[in-house]
Design an enzyme around this catalytic site. Structure first.
Site, mmCIF file in Angstrom:
data_model
loop_
_atom_site.group_PDB
_atom_site.id
_atom_site.type_symbol
_atom_site.label_atom_id
_atom_site.label_comp_id
_atom_site.label_asym_id
_atom_site.label_seq_id
_atom_site.Cartn_x
_atom_site.Cartn_y
_atom_site.Cartn_z
ATOM 1 N N GLY A 22 5.959 82.244 79.271
ATOM 2 C CA GLY A 22 5.961 81.969 77.832
ATOM 3 C C GLY A 22 5.856 80.483 77.574
ATOM 4 O O GLY A 22 6.615 79.700 78.157
ATOM 5 N N GLY A 45 6.079 79.114 74.499
ATOM 6 C CA GLY A 45 6.608 78.828 73.159
ATOM 7 C C GLY A 45 7.672 77.750 73.200
ATOM 8 O O GLY A 45 7.880 77.097 74.233
ATOM 9 N N GLU A 46 8.374 77.628 72.075
ATOM 10 C CA GLU A 46 9.354 76.552 71.941
ATOM 11 C C GLU A 46 10.502 76.684 72.953
ATOM 12 O O GLU A 46 10.898 75.713 73.597
ATOM 13 C CB GLU A 46 9.918 76.579 70.519
ATOM 14 C CG GLU A 46 10.622 75.301 70.130
ATOM 15 C CD GLU A 46 11.188 75.386 68.710
ATOM 16 O OE1 GLU A 46 12.140 74.657 68.437
ATOM 17 O OE2 GLU A 46 10.677 76.198 67.911
ATOM 18 N N THR A 47 11.010 77.916 73.102
ATOM 19 C CA THR A 47 12.137 78.133 74.022
ATOM 20 C C THR A 47 11.711 77.893 75.467
ATOM 21 O O THR A 47 12.442 77.266 76.242
ATOM 22 C CB THR A 47 12.668 79.580 73.880
ATOM 23 O OG1 THR A 47 12.708 79.909 72.499
ATOM 24 C CG2 THR A 47 14.028 79.732 74.476
ATOM 25 N N GLY A 48 10.528 78.407 75.812
ATOM 26 C CA GLY A 48 10.008 78.199 77.159
ATOM 27 C C GLY A 48 9.830 76.722 77.441
ATOM 28 O O GLY A 48 10.150 76.235 78.539
ATOM 29 N N ARG A 57 20.998 65.197 60.470
ATOM 30 C CA ARG A 57 21.588 64.247 59.526
ATOM 31 C C ARG A 57 20.635 63.101 59.230
ATOM 32 O O ARG A 57 19.808 62.713 60.077
ATOM 33 C CB ARG A 57 22.891 63.679 60.067
ATOM 34 C CG ARG A 57 22.721 62.822 61.311
ATOM 35 C CD ARG A 57 24.042 62.276 61.815
ATOM 36 N NE ARG A 57 24.861 63.327 62.400
ATOM 37 C CZ ARG A 57 26.039 63.695 61.923
ATOM 38 N NH1 ARG A 57 26.553 63.086 60.886
ATOM 39 N NH2 ARG A 57 26.720 64.667 62.518
ATOM 40 N N GLN A 80 22.556 63.842 72.857
ATOM 41 C CA GLN A 80 21.341 63.227 72.312
ATOM 42 C C GLN A 80 21.669 62.215 71.220
ATOM 43 O O GLN A 80 20.985 61.222 71.062
ATOM 44 C CB GLN A 80 20.454 64.315 71.710
ATOM 45 C CG GLN A 80 19.505 64.942 72.706
ATOM 46 C CD GLN A 80 18.542 65.883 72.007
ATOM 47 O OE1 GLN A 80 18.898 66.514 71.028
ATOM 48 N NE2 GLN A 80 17.341 65.962 72.519
ATOM 49 N N CYS A 126 17.521 65.631 63.213
ATOM 50 C CA CYS A 126 17.277 66.913 62.544
ATOM 51 C C CYS A 126 18.521 67.426 61.821
ATOM 52 O O CYS A 126 18.437 68.281 60.952
ATOM 53 C CB CYS A 126 16.774 67.953 63.538
ATOM 54 S SG CYS A 126 17.890 68.150 64.931
#
Lengths: 329, 433
Positions: B191, B193-196, B50, B118, B48
Site C-alpha cells: 500500500g 497510501g498515507e499510512t503505508g 496549533r 516533533q 497541524c
C-alpha cells in the site's frame, strides 16, 4: 599459612578416597609456596574480598534490576552497569589469586569454592557474550547477576566450613586446574545460553498471546536474545572442548593413579565423561545446524534448550545414581 | 524598555481541525506574517495542531491579547487563507503564563499526542525563522535557549517520550521487538497510501536492508519511494505490483499492509505456500494496519508467524499513552524549575534598567521642584531642602527597588511586577516621548 600436604589427616582422607599414599606422590615445589609477609597480605585480601564480593554482586544485581525495570535512560544507565560489571570481575580475579595464595589451591577443591568460581565464570561469559565488542547490551544482566550473587553469597558464607582435601596433590596440578576451570566456564556459558533461551521462549509466548505487558516491554528483541544465546553456546562449546582436551591430558599425566582402578581409555565410559561429551556434542551440533542448515528462531532455541535440559537431567542422574572417578572432593 | 510578553494560540484544545488547517502557516507565510506585523520581538509557531504568535512588543500599550488576535486575523497573510474565525477559538497568555505555555508546548505535554517529539523541532524552527526575519532580540534568544533546555531535560529525565504513540510507529516498534536489526531484513510495505508511507518512513529511520513497496499502481509506489528515500540511503529498495507479491513472500521477514482494498490482500493458502518455500526458519512478522483488514486472520494460526492487527497495536499505544500521562507531573516540575531560573536570570538582566529609569524619573521631578522654588529660598534652606528631598526620595524608592531586585522563588511573577511598576510610574510613556 602454609598447609602440610602430608599431615595424618591428609593420609586419612587419602585412604578414604581410595587414593595412593600421599607420601608416594612426588609433589614438585609449586607457586603456592609464598613467603610469610605476602602470605599475611594475601590472607587479609582474601578474607576482605570474601566479605566484599557478595556485597558488590548484590549491588550490581540491584543496579541491573533498576535499569531493567525502569526504561528511562536505559542506554546511559547500562553503560554504567557494564563498567560496574568489569570492576566486579576485576575484584573477583584478585579474590581468586588471593584465595589461591591463602589456601594453596584454586577455587576448585570444594563445592562452595566452585560456587564462587561459577559466579565469576557466569559473569565473565555474560560480559564477553553480550557486552563485547560494542558494549551493546540487552540489559538482561539482572538475570545473570542475580544468580552470581546467590552463588557468591552461599560460597562466602560457607567457604572454609568444610575440610579442604589437602591430601590431593592433583589439586595443585596446572592441567587439572585448567581442566576444572574450562569445564566451569563451559557449563557457565551453557547456563547463560539457557537463560537467553528461556527469555526467548517467554517473550515468544507473550507476543503470540498478545500480552504486551512488562515482559514485552523490558525483555530485548527475539533477534537479539537469539544472537546472544548463540554466542554463549559458542563460548560453551569452545571451553568444553578445552576441558575435554585437558581431561584427556590428565589421563596420561602423573596423577592417573588418583583415578582408581579404572585407568586407561576405558575412563571415557565414566558417566560424567560421557555426559560432558554428550553435551559438547549437542552444542556442537547446534552451532553446526545454525551454520549449515540455517536453522534460526524458535527451533534453534528449542534445540539448544534441549541440550541444556539434557545436561541438567544427566548431571543429576549421574551425581545421584551413578558412580564416577570424578570424586576428587 | 517594555516588559510585556504576550502569546495568542489557536490549537487542538479549542479549535476543530477545519479551523486549524485554515490558519496553518507555511514557513514562507510565517516569514511574511512576521514582516507584516513587525512589532518588537516575535515568534510564529505553526503546526497541524496549533498556530501561535508570541510577541514582546516594542510599545507595551499595544500588547493586549485581544488586540493581537485582531492584528493577526486582519493581516494579509491570514486574510488570504480565511475570512472569518471565531475569536473564542483563541487562547491568550501574558507575562509568565505565556512563557510557561511555551515551555509546556515544547516539552510535548500540551500536544495532542502527549510527549510528541516533533514539536521540539517545530519550535526550534519557529525561533530560527524569527531570527532570520530579524524580529528576534535578546529576550527571544534567551527564551529559545531556556525552551530548548526544558525540552532536552524532559526527554532525558522523564519517560514522556517513551513508547510508540501512533499506529504506524507502534507497528514498526512491534516489528523491532522481533527483529531489532532491520539492516539484515527484507521488509515489504503493501500500500502506497498515507499510512503505508508513514510506516515506511519509520522503517527507514531505523535503516533497512531491503525495502519493497507493493502497490496496485506501480506509479504510486514509485512516487512514494522517490519521496521517502533520499539519494545515498543505504539499503536496497524496489517496487512491485500486487500481482507479483506472492513471488517475494518467501523471502520476506516483515510484511506491513495498509491498503484500502475491500478484500484480503493476503490469504491463508497463499501465506502457507510461501512459508513452505521459505528457506529460513526465522519468524515472519505480519502487521495489518488496514481497515478493513488486508491479511486473513487465519494466518495467525500458522507456525512461526506473528500476525497483529490494528486493535493489537492499539493495546500497545493505549498502554504507552497511560504511561506518558503519568509522566506529566515530572515534566511540569521541570518546567517550573526552568521557568524560575529563566525569570531569575531575566530579572537580573531586566530589573536594572527599570530601577534606573524609576530613579532617574524621581530625580528629575525632585530637581524640577527644587529649581522652581530656588529663587524663593536662601542658600542654606536650599541645601536643607535638597538634602531632605533626596532622603525622602531614597526612602520612598527603597522598597520598590528591593521588590524589583527580588529574585527568589516567591517572586515568580516578576515580569508582571516590572510591568506594573512601569505602568504606575509611566516609564514607557517617557520612553515613547
Amino acid at each position: 599459612m602454609n598447609k602440610d600436604y602430608y599431615s595424618p589427616n591428609a593420609r586419612q582422607n587419602s585412604r578414604r578416597n581410595g587414593l595412593a599414599n600421599p607420601k608416594e606422590v612426588q609433589v614438585e615445589p609449586h607457586v603456592f609456596d609464598v613467603p610469610p609477609v605476602p602470605g599475611i597480605l594475601m590472607d587479609v585480601l582474601a578474607t576482605t574480598l570474601r566479605v566484599l564480593l557478595p556485597v558488590v554482586y548484590g549491588g550490581l544485581t540491584f543496579y541491573f534490576a533498576r535499569t531493567f525495570f525502569r526504561s528511562l535512560n536505559q542506554a546511559k544507565r547500562l553503560q554504567y552497569a557494564v563498567s560496574a560489571a568489569y570492576a566486579v570481575l576485576g575484584l573477583h580475579v584478585i579474590y581468586i589469586g588471593a584465595y589461591a595464595a591463602q589456601n594453596h589451591h584454586d577455587l576448585v577443591a570444594t563445592v562452595y569454592e566452585l560456587f564462587s568460581l561459577i559466579a565469576f565464570t557466569l559473569l565473565a561469559v555474560y560480559v564477553f557474550a553480550e557486552l563485547r565488542p560494542s558494549r551493546e547490551t540487552s540489559g538482561t544482566g539482572f538475570f545473570v547477576t542475580a544468580i552470581c550473587f546467590l552463588l557468591q553469597l552461599v560460597s562466602s558464607l560457607t567457604i572454609g566450613g568444610e575440610p579442604v582435601p589437602e591430601t590431593k596433590a592433583i589439586l595443585s596440578d596446572p592441567v587439572f586446574n585448567l581442566h576444572v576451570t574450562t569445564s566451569v566456564f563451559g557449563y557457565a556459558a551453557l547456563m547463560l545460553a539457557a537463560i537467553y533461551g528461556s527469555l526467548y521462549l517467554l517473550l515468544y509466548r507473550e507476543i503470540r498471546r498478545n500480552q504486551f505487558g512488562a515482559i514485552f516491554e523490558h525483555i530485548p528483541s527475539l533477534d537479539r536474545l537469539e544472537r546472544y544465546g548463540l554466542r554463549a553456546t559458542a563460548f560453551g562449546f569452545i571451553f568444553l572442548t578445552f576441558a575435554i582436551i585437558f581431561g584427556g591430558m590428565l589421563l596420561v599425566g602423573p596423577y592417573r593413579a588418583d583415578y582408581g582402578p579404572n585407568t586407561g581409555w576405558n575412563l571415557f565410559l565414566d558417566p560424567k565423561v560421557l555426559t560432558t561429551l554428550l553435551v559438547w556434542l549437542v552444542f556442537g551440533v547446534t552451532l553446526l545446524v545454525r551454520k549449515v542448515v540455517h536453522l534460526e528462531g524458535r527451533r534453534l532455541v528449542l534445540f539448544w534448550m534441549s541440550g541444556f535440559a539434557l545436561t541438567v537431567i544427566s548431571m543429576t542422574v549421574v551425581n545421584w545414581v551413578g558412580t564416577s572417578f570424578h570424586s576428587f572432593l | 524598555m517594555p516588559q510585556q510578553f504576550i502569546a495568542i494560540s489557536i490549537s487542538h484544545h479549542r479549535a476543530p481541525v477545519e479551523i486549524r488547517e485554515r490558519l496553518q502557516l507555511s514557513e514562507q507565510e510565517a516569514r511574511a506574517l512576521l514582516e507584516e506585523l513587525r512589532n518588537g520581538e516575535m515568534v510564529v509557531l505553526s503546526t497541524c495542531n496549533r498556530t501561535e504568535l508570541y510577541v514582546r512588543p516594542a510599545v507595551a500599550t499595544q500588547a493586549e491579547g485581544a488586540q493581537l488576535i485582531e492584528q493577526l486575523l486582519s493581516s494579509g497573510v491570514v486574510r488570504s487563507k480565511t475570512t472569518e474565525v471565531d475569536r473564542s477559538f483563541f487562547e491568550t497568555y501574558s507575562s509568565t503564563d505565556a512563557i510557561r505555555h511555551l515551555f509546556a508546548v515544547i516539552s510535548g505535554i500540551d500536544s495532542q499526542i502527549i510527549g510528541d517529539q516533533q514539536i521540539f523541532a517545530q519550535v526550534k524552527d519557529a525561533f530560527r525563522i524569527s531570527a532570520e526575519a530579524g524580529v528576534s532580540g535578546g529576550f527571544v534568544k534567551k527564551l529559545s535557549q531556556a525552551a530548548s533546555r526544558v525540552a532536552k531535560r524532559v526527554i532525558t529525565e522523564t519517560g514522556l517520550n517513551e513508547g510508540a504513540a501512533t499506529i504506524s510507529y507502534a507497528a514498526v516498534e512491534f516489528a523491532r521487538k522481533i527483529y531489532d536489526d532491520l539492516r539484515l531484513r527484507h521488509i515489504v510495505v503493501i500500500g502506497a497510501g498515507e499510512t503505508g508511507e508513514l510506516a515506511a518512513k519509520h522503517f527507514l529511520e531505523r535503516e533497512v536492508g531491503h525495502l519493497t513497496i507493493a502497490n496496485r499502481s506501480l506509479e504510486h509506489a514509485r512516487a512514494l519511494l522517490e519521496r521517502i528515500v533520499p539519494s545515498g540511503t543505504k539499503g536496497s529498495f524496489d517496487i512491485i505490483g500486487l500481482a507479483t507479491l506472492e513471488d517475494v513472500l518467501p523471502d520476506c521477514d516483515i510484511i506491513l499492509s495498509a491498503t484500502s482494498a475491500p478484500d484480503y490482500v493476503l490469504t491463508e493458502p497463499v501465506m502457507k505456500a510461501a512459508l513452505q518455500k521459505r528457506q529460513s526458519s526465522s519468524p515472519v512478522v505480519m502487521i495489518d494496519i488496514a481497515v478493513p483488514r488486508d491479511i486473513d486472520p487465519a494466518i495467525a494460526t500458522l507456525p512461526n508467524v506473528f500476525l497483529k492487527d490494528i486493535d493489537d497495536l492499539r493495546t500497545i499505544i493505549d498502554r504507552n499513552a497511560e504511561r506518558r500521562r503519568q509522566e506529566i507531573p515530572k515534566a511540569e516540575a521541570i518546567i517550573d524549575e526552568e521557568l524560575s531560573q529563566f525569570l531569575e536570570s531575566l530579572s537580573r538582566q531586566e530589573a536594572a534598567p527599570t530601577i534606573k529609569e524609576l530613579r532617574d524619573k524621581f530625580e528629575a521631578v525632585r530637581r524640577e521642584e527644587l529649581e522652581r522654588h530656588r529663587g524663593k529660598l536662601d542658600e542654606r534652606t536650599q541645601a536643607l531642602f535638597d538634602d531632605m528631598s533626596r532622603r525622602m526620595m531614597n526612602r520612598l524608592l527603597h522598597h520598590p527597588t528591593i521588590s524589583l531586585k527580588e529574585t527568589n522563588s516567591e517572586a515568580a511573577d516578576y515580569l508582571a511586577r516590572i510591568e506594573v511598576t512601569r505602568k504606575l510610574f509611566g516609564l514607557d510613556k517617557d520612553t515613547e516621548q
